[in-house]
Design a protein around this motif. Structure first.
Motif, PDB file in Angstrom:
ATOM      1  N   SER A 199       0.830  -1.216   0.000  1.00 33.84           N
ATOM      2  CA  SER A 199       0.000   0.000   0.000  1.00 33.84           C
ATOM      3  C   SER A 199       0.861   1.261   0.000  1.00 33.84           C
ATOM      4  CB  SER A 199      -0.894   0.004   1.233  1.00 33.84           C
ATOM      5  OG  SER A 199      -0.082  -0.032   2.399  1.00 33.84           O
ATOM      6  N   TRP A 217      -2.522   1.047  -9.882  1.00 36.73           N
ATOM      7  CA  TRP A 217      -3.596   1.782 -10.558  1.00 36.73           C
ATOM      8  C   TRP A 217      -3.552   1.518 -12.063  1.00 36.73           C
ATOM      9  CZ3 TRP A 217      -7.858   3.246  -8.578  1.00 36.73           C
ATOM     10  CH2 TRP A 217      -7.940   3.778  -7.284  1.00 36.73           C
ATOM     11  N   GLN A 224     -12.060   1.896 -14.274  1.00 38.90           N
ATOM     12  CA  GLN A 224     -11.510   2.502 -13.057  1.00 38.90           C
ATOM     13  C   GLN A 224     -10.371   3.456 -13.375  1.00 38.90           C
ATOM     14  OE1 GLN A 224     -10.322   1.076  -9.295  1.00 38.90           O
ATOM     15  NE2 GLN A 224     -11.472  -0.819  -9.506  1.00 38.90           N
ATOM     16  N   PRO A 247      -5.437   8.711  -6.979  1.00 39.85           N
ATOM     17  CA  PRO A 247      -6.529   9.257  -6.184  1.00 39.85           C
ATOM     18  C   PRO A 247      -6.162   9.262  -4.693  1.00 39.85           C
ATOM     19  CG  PRO A 247      -7.320   7.588  -7.709  1.00 39.85           C
ATOM     20  CD  PRO A 247      -5.824   7.512  -7.722  1.00 39.85           C
ATOM     21  N   GLY A 249      -6.298   9.043  -0.810  1.00 43.74           N
ATOM     22  CA  GLY A 249      -7.083   8.310   0.182  1.00 43.74           C
ATOM     23  C   GLY A 249      -7.755   7.055  -0.353  1.00 43.74           C
ATOM     24  N   ARG A 250      -7.399   6.638  -1.577  1.00 45.68           N
ATOM     25  CA  ARG A 250      -7.977   5.398  -2.124  1.00 45.68           C
ATOM     26  C   ARG A 250      -6.877   4.445  -2.546  1.00 45.68           C
ATOM     27  NH1 ARG A 250     -11.599   6.473  -6.998  1.00 45.68           N
ATOM     28  NH2 ARG A 250     -11.602   4.207  -7.064  1.00 45.68           N
ATOM     29  N   ASP A 253      -7.841  -1.581  -6.739  1.00 50.63           N
ATOM     30  CA  ASP A 253      -8.383  -2.925  -6.505  1.00 50.63           C
ATOM     31  C   ASP A 253      -9.012  -3.426  -7.803  1.00 50.63           C
ATOM     32  OD1 ASP A 253      -9.060  -5.199  -5.237  1.00 50.63           O
ATOM     33  OD2 ASP A 253     -10.539  -4.330  -3.882  1.00 50.63           O
TER      34      ASP A 253
END
Ligand SMILES: [Zn+2]
Ligand SMILES: [Zn+2]
Length: 276
Positions: A199, A217, A224, A247, A249-250, A253
């Protein structure tokens, strides 16, 4: 005299595997520990991936393929472009580079190599996302359980018009192959790192160096925003050319679901672009 070529290829295979095994074990331990604490997507451990065998075969096949093809193209290029044909002259030509670039300090040549190759690969990557080339690159994007071991999953055509081609151009331009002593290990580590299930965004350094979140991403489905973050190493290309996406705070997935018809094993994947 019988050709010694098959013997040489076998030797090269042995040498490459000898080098790759300890690096692989080190990366496996490192990313297992890091993922334990900082997983991006909880799900499965990399060693329980459904397509682990496929990824492991690529992991060993790609360095061998890359080495053989790179040498072949360098020999061919020296013959066609510089009219150099005999073995001794070839070695002298490439040993420490040639021309003005080879007079720069080795660290400067290494930096130049990293920046120039990354710039070219950014545009090749965008090309591979376009209609006629996507079928080759779709193999790389077929990993649904994205992890460090997925880093080598590339179709040979993608490798040829990607990292291999770019390496050959820069070495033919005169940069010393000795830069590979630094560039090679960095690229191996960094490409495994950006595919790792982590992360990490590296805070403000996300603009400087491609991170796991940045590249994950890129692997998300198209709806997405998959068509972003094409840079391999330096996100500056994406910032300059308007394809940067992180983005706030995201976390990314849902990977590799755009192409549902790609086989899960390597032979099927190698044949895939030619069967369409
Ligand atoms: Zn891509
Ligand atoms: Zn990738």
């Amino acid at each position: 005299m019988a050709s010694t070529l098959p013997m040489e290829v076998i030797l090269m295979l042995g040498q490459t595997i000898e080098k790759v095994v300890p690096i692989t074990i080190a990366l496996a331990i490192l990313f297992s520990v890091l993922t334990h604490f900082w997983a991006c997507n909880g799900a499965v451990s990399w060693w329980r991936k459904r397509e682990l065998v496929t990824d492991v075969v690529y992991w060993f096949f790609v360095p061998v393929f890359g080495r053989v093809v790179r040498i072949g193209l360098l020999v061919l290029g020296a013959g066609v472009v510089f009219n150099i044909h005999d073995a001794e002259a070839l070695i002298a030509f490439y040993e420490n580079g040639h021309g003005p670039l080879s007079h720069l300090p080795l660290w400067a040549q290494a930096v130049l190599f990293l920046v120039l190759s990354d710039f070219m690969l950014y545009w090749m990557h965008r090309l591979f996302h376009a209609a006629g080339f996507w079928k080759y690159h779709a193999i790389h994007h077929s990993s649904e359980e994205l992890d460090w071991i997925s880093a080598a999953r590339f179709h040979p055509v993608n490798l040829l018009l990607g990292t291999i081609g770019v390496d050959v151009i820069l070495l033919m331009a005169g940069i010393s192959p000795n830069v590979m002593l630094w560039v090679g290990p960095f690229n191996t580590f960094h490409s495994a790192f950006v595919h790792a299930n982590l992360s990490w965004t590296l805070g403000p350094f996300k603009y400087l160096l491609a991170t796991p979140v940045f590249h994950r991403w890129h692997h998300t489905v198209l709806e997405q925003g998959g068509n972003t973050n094409f840079a391999g190493t330096f996100p500056i290309w994406d910032i300059l050319f308007g394809t940067f996406r992180m983005p706030v705070g995201r976390l990314p997935d849902g990977y590799g679901k755009d192409e549902t018809t790609i086989p899960t094993e390597i032979i099927g994947q190698l044949a895939f672009p030619f069967r369409r």
